[in-house]
Enzyme design. Sequence first.
Site, PDB file in Angstrom:
ATOM      1  N   ASP A 345       0.838  -1.192   0.000  1.00  0.00           N
ATOM      2  CA  ASP A 345       0.000   0.000   0.000  1.00  0.00           C
ATOM      3  C   ASP A 345       0.881   1.253   0.000  1.00  0.00           C
ATOM      4  O   ASP A 345       1.857   1.337   0.754  1.00  0.00           O
ATOM      5  CB  ASP A 345      -0.892  -0.023   1.247  1.00  0.00           C
ATOM      6  CG  ASP A 345      -1.814   1.163   1.337  1.00  0.00           C
ATOM      7  OD1 ASP A 345      -2.699   1.298   0.471  1.00  0.00           O
ATOM      8  OD2 ASP A 345      -1.649   1.968   2.279  1.00  0.00           O
ATOM      9  N   GLU A 381       1.605  -0.534  -5.057  1.00  0.00           N
ATOM     10  CA  GLU A 381       0.704   0.573  -5.365  1.00  0.00           C
ATOM     11  C   GLU A 381       1.644   1.768  -5.543  1.00  0.00           C
ATOM     12  O   GLU A 381       2.142   2.321  -4.556  1.00  0.00           O
ATOM     13  CB  GLU A 381      -0.280   0.826  -4.230  1.00  0.00           C
ATOM     14  CG  GLU A 381      -1.257   1.947  -4.559  1.00  0.00           C
ATOM     15  CD  GLU A 381      -2.198   2.284  -3.417  1.00  0.00           C
ATOM     16  OE1 GLU A 381      -3.356   2.636  -3.684  1.00  0.00           O
ATOM     17  OE2 GLU A 381      -1.772   2.210  -2.241  1.00  0.00           O
TER      18      GLU A 381
END
Length: 701
Positions: A345, A381
Site C-alpha cells: 500500500d 501501489e
Amino acid sequence: MEPKPYGAHLAEAGTSFALATAPEAERVEVCLIDDAGGQTCADLARVGEAEGGAARWEAVIPGVGEGQSYGYRVRGPWDPSRGLRFNPAKLLLDPYSLAVSGIYRGEQEVHAYVFGDPAAIDRSDSLGCAMLSIVCDHGEYDWEGDAPPRRPYSETIVYEAHVKGLTELHPEVPLELRGTYRGAAHPAVVGHLTKLGVTALELMPVHQFIEDPILVGKGLSNYWGYNTIGFFAPHNAYSSSGDRGQQIAEFKDLVKAYHRAGIEVILDVVYNHTAEGSHLGPTLSFRGIDNAAYYHLVPGDEFHYMDYTGTGNTLNVGHPLALRLVIDSLRYWVTEMHVDGFRFDLAAALAREDGNVDMVSPFFELVAADPVLSRVKLIAEPWDVGPGGYQVGNFPRQWVEWNGKFRDCVRDFWRGEPGTLRELATRLSGSADLYQDDGRRPSASVNFVAIHDGFTLRDLVSYNVKHNEANGEDNRDGTDDNRSWNCGAEGPTEDPHVLELRSRQERNFLLALLLSQGVPMLSHGDELGRTQSGNNNAYCQDNRTTWIDWEHGDRELLDFLERLGELRKQHPVFRRRSFFDGTPVAPAEGDPLPDIVWLDADGSTMGSNDWDEDWAKSLAFFLNGDAVPGTGGAPRDSDMLVILNAADNDVDYLIPAGPFPAKWETVLTTCAAALVGERTGAGERFTVPARSAVVLEAVPD
C-alpha cells in the site's frame, strides 16, 4: 551471521524477551498480564547497541509459556519537542508480537498526552485498556507437505478480497465461520475462485489493525483495515476460535487450503504508516519505544510528524531499526505463514529518503538481495500522497505495479470519451511506454478496472457521481474523478434498455481486462454484480454495503467471466511474456504477419492519422498465433481477432484479407445480438453492435 532476534521466543527455562528502544530510554520492563488483569513486571537488561544507534534490551523470564499475555513499559524523558515520547504509564505492544489480544477503544489511558493539551504527559495507567501481545509457538502446526504454487506472472489472475466481506453472507459457509479466516478457506469459496480461473487471492489487510473510535461513535467501522499496529500478527477479529494465538493457526489453514487448490495467497500490506497516527494519536507501541526511529518527524519541529500517507504519520523505513522491522515482518510471513507475495500500500512512501522518493533506497536493495523475498511476488501501489509520490513505471525490475493508467484509459474508452484509441492500444498491449525501457515485461502491469477503492464494476456503469452520504462526511469524501457512466439513469432503475446496456458494459470492461497483456486483477464480488449503491469510499461500511451478496448474484455475468477466463487460459496470445514487435504499418507482400496488427473498420492497418480522430471509437487488433515467444518459431496458438466498439452505433468491419486467415469463428461476444459459433470469411462485412466487443478465432483450412 544472522542478527539476534527481537520479540518473545520460547526457551528451555521460560521465554526470552528482546526489545530495541531509543538510546535515551532509561528502563524497560516486560509486564506479564494474568487472566484477572493483574500484572507482574520484570526488568530487561540493557545489553548493547542495536540498529541505527538504538539500545538493545533482553531478559529470560522463567516459567513463561505459550499463550502468556504481555506488554512493555519504557521509561525515559517526556520531551515531545525533541521527538521523545516515553511514558511508563502506557503498556506497549511488542513491535514483534506474533498475536495480539484485545481491541482499541480510544480511551484517555492509551494516549500519552492529556486530551486538550498535546504537550502535557498523561500519567493514567493503560493497564485494562491496552491491547496485549501474546507469547506464541509455531512448532506444533502441521503444514501437511504444503508447497507454494509459484505461478509466473504471465499465468496469474489476481482476485482482491476482504476476509470478512468475502463470506459474511455466504449461504454455504456455517454461521460461526462467516467473516473469518476459516470462512474464507471454506471449500465453497475456494471452489468458486478455482472455477473463475483465479490463481492468486490478494487479501486486503490482515495485519493486526485497530478501530477508529470516531467512526465507531457514528455506528461505522474501520472496515478496510489500512490501520496497522502489528506487522507480524494476523488480525484477531478474523479468528473464529479466539485471540490468544489461535488466529495464527486459522490463517495457516487458509493458506494451506488455497495452496491445495493451486491458488497463491498475497497480502495487502501497509508498511507506509501505523495506526498511532499524528501527534494526537494513541501511544500503543512504536511511539513509546523509539518515536524518532520509527517515524518521519518534521525537521526542526520534532513535535509533529511528516505525513506522506494522509494518515497522520509515515513509517521511517530509511532508519535501520524500522527497516529491519519491515524486512523481518516480510520474511516471517513467507517462511512461517507460507504466503506467496505482497501488495504494498502506498509503496512510494517506502522509498522516501529525507522526504524524497529514491528507488535505490536501502529497502529496495535489501529486498532484491534477500534470498527469501526476491523469490515472491512483489506488487506496488506505485504512489503516495506526498510531493513526487506518483511513481507509476518507476519501480525496480523485480517489482510489478498496479497500473492506474490502464484503469483510467479503459474506463474512458468504454464510456465513449473521444481521442482514446492511441492510449488504449498501448494499455491493451501491456503498457510498454511504462515498463519496456526498464527491461521489464508486460506482466509488470497489474491491470484493473475496479478495486476496493472506488466504484465497484456494477456501480461504474450505474452512477455518474459518488453517493457517499452514509459515510457521515456530507459526501465530501472519496474521489470525484470516477470516469463512470450510468447508461442513462442514475442508480437503480427498471428501464430494460438501461439494464441491458449496463450488463453489456460490464462484460465489455471484463473482456478488455482479461484479454489485455499484463496481470488482470478482479475485485471481489464484481463477477456477481456487487453494488455499494454508488459509495466509492466504503472504507467504513462493515455491512451489506460491502459484503458480497452471494444469494442474489448475477449468474449470467459470472458465467460470462468464467468463459472469458477459460479463453485467456487456452490462448497464450493473450498472456505473452514479452512485448509485441508489431508496428502500425501494413506488412509487405510475402512478409510474415507481425505478432500484432491494429486494424481500422475497412480492414486496413491503422495509419498514423487514424489514431487521434475524436470520432473514432472502435478498434480491432489481430494477434498472430505463430508469433508467441517461447515457441521456437513453431505454431503454438490460434490467430485471434478482437474488435472493440464503444460507439453508440453499430460498426461494419471488413474482415481483413490478403495474408490474414481466410475463415473466422466468433468465440465470445459481449452482445447477445452476435451469436457464438457464427463463421465469417476474409473480405466479408461483420457488424459489431453498438457498445460491444467480439472475439473471433481463425478456423484452420
